[in-house]
Design an enzyme around this catalytic site. Structure first.
Site, PDB file in Angstrom:
ATOM      1  N   SER A 101       0.807  -1.216   0.000  1.00 17.06           N
ATOM      2  CA  SER A 101       0.000   0.000   0.000  1.00 17.06           C
ATOM      3  C   SER A 101       0.847   1.276   0.000  1.00 17.06           C
ATOM      4  O   SER A 101       1.553   1.541  -0.955  1.00 17.06           O
ATOM      5  CB  SER A 101      -0.950  -0.036   1.197  1.00 17.06           C
ATOM      6  OG  SER A 101      -1.849   1.030   1.127  1.00 17.06           O
ATOM      7  N   ASP A 243      -1.983   6.609  -3.421  1.00 18.45           N
ATOM      8  CA  ASP A 243      -0.910   5.903  -2.717  1.00 18.45           C
ATOM      9  C   ASP A 243      -0.364   4.810  -3.648  1.00 18.45           C
ATOM     10  O   ASP A 243      -0.767   4.724  -4.812  1.00 18.45           O
ATOM     11  CB  ASP A 243      -1.410   5.357  -1.374  1.00 18.45           C
ATOM     12  CG  ASP A 243      -2.435   4.248  -1.529  1.00 18.45           C
ATOM     13  OD1 ASP A 243      -3.153   4.248  -2.544  1.00 18.45           O
ATOM     14  OD2 ASP A 243      -2.509   3.380  -0.642  1.00 18.45           O
ATOM     15  N   ASP A 245      -0.706   1.593  -4.072  1.00 21.82           N
ATOM     16  CA  ASP A 245      -1.556   0.574  -4.692  1.00 21.82           C
ATOM     17  C   ASP A 245      -2.896   1.144  -5.136  1.00 21.82           C
ATOM     18  O   ASP A 245      -3.798   0.403  -5.514  1.00 21.82           O
ATOM     19  CB  ASP A 245      -1.744  -0.635  -3.771  1.00 21.82           C
ATOM     20  CG  ASP A 245      -2.582  -0.325  -2.550  1.00 21.82           C
ATOM     21  OD1 ASP A 245      -2.569   0.836  -2.105  1.00 21.82           O
ATOM     22  OD2 ASP A 245      -3.255  -1.233  -2.036  1.00 21.82           O
TER      23      ASP A 245
HETATM   24 MG    MG Z   1      -3.362   1.639  -0.268  1.00 26.65          MG
END
Ligand code: MG
Length: 456
Positions: A101, A243, A245
């Site tokens: 992430s 972000d 991902d």
């Molecule tokens: Mg994320």
């Protein structure tokens, strides 16, 4: 037995904690569970973000799945929500996402998905853990070893989002948007989605690069100072940042002002609840009371859960919720993907902007005003125990308390939340009120209670 999974998946330093052997074990454990649930040849979707270690881990994970007799659809680099969407879209028996992430580039992690694309249920996660540690794996006879098929989902995912917003209205206004995808997975989707929606697009940090050379991938105000300046300097209508991902989307108005995630969540929730004529909004105890106002004016109900995107997603599924989200720029459209989706959020915001005819700053400033303060304190040792102590002290002093997650003290015009971080040695304090002075007062009250608990 060690605890493998956090709130959603497992994360650590690549090639130290999250090694190929580790990924192989997870693949074998997940595949074994699916086989023992009675499926002859389970189908599993796999994808990853742009991290340097991603390909190494993906190949190991795939080996584990194939060895147990699963077939694999490899969707390559894609946003986490696109992989969740694909798991459902391909009617797979499960999904796997290799991502950490918003963590720094040296990290990586693995998330496992249900057939509907949502993060794995607790009970099934426990089965995978047990299998991982016991090594009691199902090994397919050589004739039944699985196969891999590669399939890009970028186009169908973009098309699916386009089908959910009013493209004609967007094309008429032709918003000028600056996109910063942090060299992450969103680089492959968001700039193209916006162009296809009819926006004028300038993209920055949009070459996929797992070193994350441009900025820390967490879309906080501190990390987005360049985007804030670029939006203003170019005279764009607004900016959007993701972000690593791409499950979150955070916005910058035309004046270069960073917009808190609660506010864009409120804009989206208002539009969706109006379209659906009410329903249920699910959010966490850390999100603004603004969401309650938005729900009230649309005759919708509000459910507040513990902090965590998977917790919100589960509550949406179990209660047939309409829209969900968090204060960090993650919005969940449960009838599209049962997880935060940064691209879907951006498309909806673009639509709201185009329909309104207003400037972005006006859309934000038209929302009922709420003031927030956020701080954190480094605390070693039993953080949860200290927060329990905060709750006890607050209760003894006669405050109205909510302990869904941490200690939340409720006032007529605001609240303060004292909560232990699940991943870092810190305790966070969030406060909110209808005036700046009161919000600050509540923050100091929370800090004071924490000091008292630490001394006790
Ligand atoms: Mg994320």
């Amino acid at each position: 037995m060690g605890k493998l999974f956090g709130t959603f998946g497992v994360r650590g330093i690549a090639n130290e904690e999250i090694t190929p052997e580790f990924a192989l074990g997870i693949g074998m454990a997940f595949g074994t569970m699916l086989r023992r649930e009675g499926r002859e040849k389970p189908l599993v979707v796999i994808g990853r973000d742009t991290r340097v270690s991603g390909e190494m881990l993906k190949k190991a994970l795939i080996s584990g799945l194939l060895s147990t007799g699963c077939d694999v659809v490899d969707v390559g680099i894609a946003p986490t929500p696109a992989i969740q969407w694909a798991t459902d879209h391909f009617s797979a028996d499960g999904g796997t996402v290799i991502t950490a992430s918003h963590n720094p580039p040296e990290y990586n992690g693995i998330k496992l998905l249900e057939p509907n694309g949502m993060g794995l249920e607790r009970e099934r996660e426990a089965i995978v853990e047990e299998l991982f540690f016991s090594g009691n794996f199902e090994r397919a006879d050589w004739r039944r070893i699985g196969g891999v098929r590669e399939e890009s989902i970028v186009k169908p995912y973009i098309e699916a989002i386009k089908g959910r917003v009013d493209v004609e209205t967007i094309q008429k206004r032709k918003p000028f948007v600056v996109v910063d995808t942090s060299n992450g997975a969103g680089s492959l989707t968001l700039p193209y989605l916006l162009r296809e929606l009819g926006c004028k697009v300038v993209s920055v940090n949009a070459h996929p690069d797992g070193h994350f050379p441009a900025r820390n991938p967490e879309p906080t105000e501190k990390n987005l100072w360049e985007l804030m300046r670029i939006v203003k300097a170019l005279g764009a209508d607004f900016g959007v940042a993701q972000d690593g991902d791409a499950d979150r989307a955070v916005f910058i108005d035309e004046n270069g002002r960073f917009i808190q995630g609660d506010k864009t969540f409120a804009l989206v929730a208002d539009a969706v609840l109006r379209e659906k004529e009410g329903g249920l909004l699910v959010t966490t105890v850390a999100t603004s009371n603004l969401l309650d106002e938005v729900a009230r004016r649309n005759n919708a109900k509000v459910m507040r859960t513990k902090v965590g995107d998977l917790i919100v997603a589960r509550a949406l599924l179990e209660n047939n919720g309409t829209i969900g989200g968090e204060e960090n720029g993650g919005v969940i459209f449960p009838d599209f993907v049962l997880g935060r989706d940064g691209a879907m959020t951006t498309a909806k915001i673009v639509e709201i902007f185009a329909k309104s005819g207003k400037r972005f700053s006006e859309l934000i400033d038209d929302l009922p005003p709420y003031y927030q303060f956020k701080t954190k304190k480094k605390v070693e040792g039993n953080r949860k125990g200290i927060v329990v102590k905060v709750a006890e002290i607050a209760k003894a002093k006669g405050y109205t308390l909510n302990t869904t997650d941490g200690a939340k003290i409720i006032f007529q015009d605001g609240w303060v939340l004292v909560r232990a971080s699940g991943t870092e040695p810190i305790i966070r304090i969030f406060s909110e009120a209808k005036s700046e002075e009161k919000a600050e007062e509540y923050l100091n009250l929370g800090l004071g209670l924490l000091e008292e608990a630490l001394r006790a």
